[in-house]
Design an enzyme around this catalytic site. Structure first.
Site, mmCIF file in Angstrom:
data_model
loop_
_atom_site.group_PDB
_atom_site.id
_atom_site.type_symbol
_atom_site.label_atom_id
_atom_site.label_comp_id
_atom_site.label_asym_id
_atom_site.label_seq_id
_atom_site.Cartn_x
_atom_site.Cartn_y
_atom_site.Cartn_z
ATOM 1 C CG HIS A 153 -39.016 -4.673 -8.855
ATOM 2 N ND1 HIS A 153 -39.796 -4.602 -9.994
ATOM 3 C CD2 HIS A 153 -39.846 -4.352 -7.824
ATOM 4 C CE1 HIS A 153 -41.031 -4.240 -9.666
ATOM 5 N NE2 HIS A 153 -41.091 -4.090 -8.346
ATOM 6 C CG MET A 154 -36.092 -9.802 -4.091
ATOM 7 S SD MET A 154 -34.567 -10.761 -3.813
ATOM 8 C CE MET A 154 -34.767 -12.070 -5.001
ATOM 9 C CG ASN A 164 -45.291 -8.226 -6.615
ATOM 10 O OD1 ASN A 164 -45.624 -9.133 -5.876
ATOM 11 N ND2 ASN A 164 -45.039 -7.001 -6.172
ATOM 12 C CG ASP A 219 -40.888 0.926 -2.338
ATOM 13 O OD1 ASP A 219 -41.676 1.886 -2.222
ATOM 14 O OD2 ASP A 219 -41.093 -0.025 -3.105
ATOM 15 C CB ILE A 220 -40.379 6.417 -3.233
ATOM 16 C CG1 ILE A 220 -41.367 5.841 -4.244
ATOM 17 C CG2 ILE A 220 -39.020 6.682 -3.864
ATOM 18 C CD1 ILE A 220 -41.736 6.805 -5.362
#
Length: 119
Positions: free
Chosen positions: A101-102, A88, A31-32
């Site tokens: 996505h997880m 989510n 994740d960025i």
């Protein structure tokens, strides 16, 4: 056909990402804006906008995300202490990118799962 997202571009090699896993069914990348020392997004290669769009034909691919998560947790050294997986759905669920996505989060104690609702 679902709308193209940044995740679709990462899967197709059209956008840069720190990819840590890739196979024919899933892609995982850091994740960025990490929320934990380990924060990896695990994405089905098939574009599915939200959990509400999942069908029975997606069951094997989505189950595969858990296998990938367990492998990455071991690879990252967080499996033994523990980690959190989050998916989510839609605005109130906190979904920002509409490609299911997880989130794999770990590397420190995660605390409560959710805070009390606002009054």
């Amino acid at each position: 056909m679902p709308k193209e997202t940044i995740f679709s571009k990462i899967i197709n090699g059209e956008a840069d990402a720190d990819v840590v896993y890739r196979d024919e069914r899933a892609t995982a990348f850091r994740d960025i804006g990490p929320q934990a020392p380990t924060h990896i997004l695990i994405v089905p290669n098939k574009p599915i906008p939200t959990i509400n769009d999942v069908s029975e034909e997606d069951e094997a691919d989505l189950g595969h995300l858990f296998t990938v998560a367990a492998k990455l947790a071991r690879d990252e050294g967080i499996a033994e202490d523990g980690y959190r997986l989050i998916v989510n759905c839609n605005e109130h669920g906190g979904q920002i990118v509409f490609h299911l996505h997880m989130h794999l989060l770990g590397g420190h104690p995660m605390g409560r799962m959710v805070s009390k609702p606002r009054e």
